[in-house]
Design a protein around this motif. Structure first.
Motif, PDB file in Angstrom:
ATOM      1  N   SER A 179       0.960  -1.193  -0.207  1.00  0.00           N
ATOM      2  CA  SER A 179      -0.008   0.002  -0.060  1.00  0.00           C
ATOM      3  C   SER A 179       0.906   1.274   0.059  1.00  0.00           C
ATOM      4  CB  SER A 179      -0.918  -0.029   1.260  1.00  0.00           C
ATOM      5  OG  SER A 179      -1.789   1.037   1.370  1.00  0.00           O
ATOM      6  N   GLN A 225       0.812   5.561  -0.085  1.00  0.00           N
ATOM      7  CA  GLN A 225       0.154   6.946  -0.042  1.00  0.00           C
ATOM      8  C   GLN A 225       0.732   8.004  -0.732  1.00  0.00           C
ATOM      9  OE1 GLN A 225       0.852   8.709   3.954  1.00  0.00           O
ATOM     10  NE2 GLN A 225       2.941   8.184   3.976  1.00  0.00           N
ATOM     11  N   ARG A 264       0.730  12.064  -1.253  1.00  0.00           N
ATOM     12  CA  ARG A 264       0.450  13.214  -0.701  1.00  0.00           C
ATOM     13  C   ARG A 264       0.883  14.535  -1.739  1.00  0.00           C
ATOM     14  NH1 ARG A 264       3.700  12.724   4.701  1.00  0.00           N
ATOM     15  NH2 ARG A 264       4.838  11.219   3.327  1.00  0.00           N
ATOM     16  N   TYR A 312       4.988  10.050  -2.809  1.00  0.00           N
ATOM     17  CA  TYR A 312       4.684   8.722  -2.920  1.00  0.00           C
ATOM     18  C   TYR A 312       5.567   8.080  -1.965  1.00  0.00           C
ATOM     19  CZ  TYR A 312       2.293   9.755  -7.362  1.00  0.00           C
ATOM     20  OH  TYR A 312       1.226   9.868  -8.385  1.00  0.00           O
ATOM     21  N   SER A 355       5.357   4.767   1.624  1.00  0.00           N
ATOM     22  CA  SER A 355       4.486   3.931   2.467  1.00  0.00           C
ATOM     23  C   SER A 355       4.288   4.192   3.756  1.00  0.00           C
ATOM     24  CB  SER A 355       5.032   2.412   2.273  1.00  0.00           C
ATOM     25  OG  SER A 355       4.211   1.739   3.300  1.00  0.00           O
ATOM     26  N   LYS A 356       3.287   4.461   4.401  1.00  0.00           N
ATOM     27  CA  LYS A 356       2.950   4.626   5.671  1.00  0.00           C
ATOM     28  C   LYS A 356       3.659   3.784   6.800  1.00  0.00           C
ATOM     29  CE  LYS A 356      -1.568   6.941   5.553  1.00  0.00           C
ATOM     30  NZ  LYS A 356      -2.916   6.820   6.059  1.00  0.00           N
TER      31      LYS A 356
END
Length: 304
Positions: free
Chosen positions: A31, A33, A35, A48, A50-51
């Motif tokens: 996954s 994210q 922003r 881009y 990943s959390k």
């Protein structure tokens, strides 16, 4: 207590999974994210990552879209696709906008040479602004300022190559480069103004995708858009053939992927060769394996 134990177990499973694979080569995050940040004036970038990525110093990839300085966007399908693929492998990725100084105008043979040059300079200024922004706010982006990779398509490829190569040219010397290090570049149908400005100081491994019959940006040495010498927009550019000859002289690394029957469509087709890009970044950029190679690619069914 049970919730705490479950969270710790999940963290350990993610960490073990990442350690069991080759970061930057294999997909380690499912996954990603995205922003959006305002990095300078009205210019935006999409970031881009990943959390769940706990690494604090990650290689930074900056992606610069094409469009002839009259169009293009940071969040097109190609840009989003490649950014996501690289972020899933552990890179921090920023796809940026830059000033479209010729929007509504021509960038062809009727565009004066000095205007073309000023357009190139301004685009490089914007790339440098994005580097400064992304490496200064490190608590947000967690990037390694000494591991920056530039990827560009068409006008964006010209921009990233000029950013690396033309730094010491008098027209670019006013640009304040931050204390960072570019370590690699990927060009989809790009060229530079003068590859003679490539030296040991700014030499980095480069990966090229180019059609030998490109009638906008030359593979060898030719004028921009193949404009005649008596036109307002006459400007000689050095394409991948000339750049890699210079890299050879400096004993640097490169891979040229050339389509003998291809044209400027490789500005988009290059995005499809993610395996080649990933391998080059992992082996020849990050792990510094030397290479000098020319490969023929010819996939007519992929052409636009």
């Amino acid at each position: 207590m049970i919730k705490t134990q479950f969270t710790l177990l999940a963290f350990l499973l993610i960490t073990c999974s990442i350690w069991s694979q080759n970061r930057y080569k294999d997909t380690i995050f499912s996954s990603i994210q995205k922003r959006t940040f305002n990095y300078a004036d009205t210019l935006l970038l999409d970031f881009y990552d990943s959390k769940s990525d706990i690494k604090k110093m990650r290689p930074l990839v900056i992606l610069v879209h094409g469009g002839g300085f009259v169009a293009g966007q940071r969040n097109g399908g190609d840009e989003k696709g490649l950014s996501t693929i690289l972020a899933k492998r552990g890179y921090a990725v920023a796809s940026i906008n830059y000033r479209l100084t010729l929007k509504g105008k021509s960038f062809g043979c009727d565009c004066q040479t000095d205007i073309k040059m000023n357009t190139y300079v301004q685009a490089v200024e914007d790339v440098i602004k994005s580097i400064y922004y992304l490496t200064t706010y490190d608590t947000t982006f967690k990037v390694d300022p000494n591991k920056i990779i530039l990827i560009g398509s068409s006008a964006g490829a010209e921009t990233i190559l000029n950013t690396i190569i033309m730094k010491n040219n008098y027209l670019f010397q006013h640009i304040k480069y931050p204390n960072t290090k570019v370590i690699g570049a990927v060009s989809f149908a790009g060229a530079t103004i003068n590859s003679d400005y490539l030296t040991q100081e700014n030499l980095v491994p480069m990966l090229f995708f180019h059609g030998q019959l490109d009638n906008k940006i030359p593979f060898g040495i030719a004028s921009h858009h193949y404009c005649p010498s008596n036109s307002n927009g006459y400007l000689i550019l050095d394409g991948p053939k000339k750049i890699t000859n210079r890299i050879k002289e400096l004993d640097g690394s490169y891979i040229v992927n050339i389509d003998p029957d291809g044209g400027h469509e490789w500005a988009s087709l290059g995005y499809k060769f993610t395996d080649k890009i990933i391998d080059f970044l992992y082996l020849n950029v990050l792990n510094k394996e030397p290479i000098q190679d020319t490969q023929v690619v010819n996939y007519p069914f992929l052409k636009l």
